[in-house]
Scaffold this motif. Structure first.
Motif, mmCIF file in Angstrom:
data_model
loop_
_atom_site.group_PDB
_atom_site.id
_atom_site.type_symbol
_atom_site.label_atom_id
_atom_site.label_comp_id
_atom_site.label_asym_id
_atom_site.label_seq_id
_atom_site.Cartn_x
_atom_site.Cartn_y
_atom_site.Cartn_z
ATOM 1 N N ALA A 187 21.789 70.375 5.390
ATOM 2 C CA ALA A 187 23.024 70.998 5.869
ATOM 3 C C ALA A 187 22.933 72.524 5.869
ATOM 4 O O ALA A 187 23.573 73.179 6.696
ATOM 5 N N VAL A 188 22.133 73.089 4.979
ATOM 6 C CA VAL A 188 22.018 74.552 4.903
ATOM 7 C C VAL A 188 20.707 75.050 5.507
ATOM 8 O O VAL A 188 20.411 76.233 5.469
ATOM 9 N N ARG A 189 19.957 74.150 6.082
ATOM 10 C CA ARG A 189 18.666 74.485 6.697
ATOM 11 C C ARG A 189 18.891 75.366 7.919
ATOM 12 O O ARG A 189 19.719 75.053 8.761
ATOM 13 N N PRO A 190 18.154 76.465 8.000
ATOM 14 C CA PRO A 190 18.302 77.294 9.202
ATOM 15 C C PRO A 190 17.812 76.550 10.437
ATOM 16 O O PRO A 190 16.815 75.837 10.383
ATOM 17 N N VAL A 191 18.538 76.689 11.515
ATOM 18 C CA VAL A 191 18.149 76.026 12.759
ATOM 19 C C VAL A 191 17.318 77.019 13.562
ATOM 20 O O VAL A 191 17.844 77.882 14.249
ATOM 21 N N ILE A 192 15.988 76.898 13.439
ATOM 22 C CA ILE A 192 15.107 77.818 14.143
ATOM 23 C C ILE A 192 14.227 77.083 15.148
ATOM 24 O O ILE A 192 13.587 77.684 15.965
ATOM 25 N N ARG A 193 14.227 75.756 15.046
ATOM 26 C CA ARG A 193 13.422 74.963 15.960
ATOM 27 C C ARG A 193 14.328 74.016 16.714
ATOM 28 O O ARG A 193 15.278 73.493 16.173
ATOM 29 N N GLN A 194 14.015 73.767 17.952
ATOM 30 C CA GLN A 194 14.774 72.815 18.757
ATOM 31 C C GLN A 194 13.843 71.755 19.282
ATOM 32 O O GLN A 194 12.703 72.044 19.630
ATOM 33 N N CYS A 195 14.326 70.546 19.368
ATOM 34 C CA CYS A 195 13.545 69.447 19.929
ATOM 35 C C CYS A 195 13.407 69.669 21.428
ATOM 36 O O CYS A 195 14.383 69.982 22.104
ATOM 37 N N GLY A 196 12.229 69.485 21.944
ATOM 38 C CA GLY A 196 12.005 69.668 23.368
ATOM 39 C C GLY A 196 12.140 68.401 24.175
ATOM 40 O O GLY A 196 11.686 68.320 25.308
ATOM 41 N N CYS A 197 12.763 67.380 23.601
ATOM 42 C CA CYS A 197 12.890 66.092 24.281
ATOM 43 C C CYS A 197 13.785 66.178 25.493
ATOM 44 O O CYS A 197 14.754 66.860 25.529
#
Length: 71
Positions: free
Chosen positions: A61-71
């Protein structure tokens, strides 16, 4: 076959991908399906390290969102 207990599986649903972490000993999903593949891999790794599901969800829940799935 992998020797990891917690693994990630993916499925296409309504033209988008859902990923879920499952327990390979029971085949049951342990975390809710998510569209973020990296979130699921991180969750599987945290569970594999010995954290509980609640502890894993707190950290995710507190993880930084720095990667996005390329699906």
């Amino acid at each position: 076959m992998s020797d990891k207990r917690y693994q990630v599986r993916s499925r296409s649903e309504h033209n988008f991908w859902l990923h879920e972490v499952f327990d390979s000993t029971t085949g049951q999903a342990v975390l809710e399906p998510n569209t973020d593949l990296s979130w699921c891999f991180d969750g599987a790794a945290l569970l594999e390290s010995g954290l509980s599901i609640d502890e894993t969800l707190e950290l995710l829940a507190v993880r930084p969102v720095i990667r996005q799935c390329g699906c």
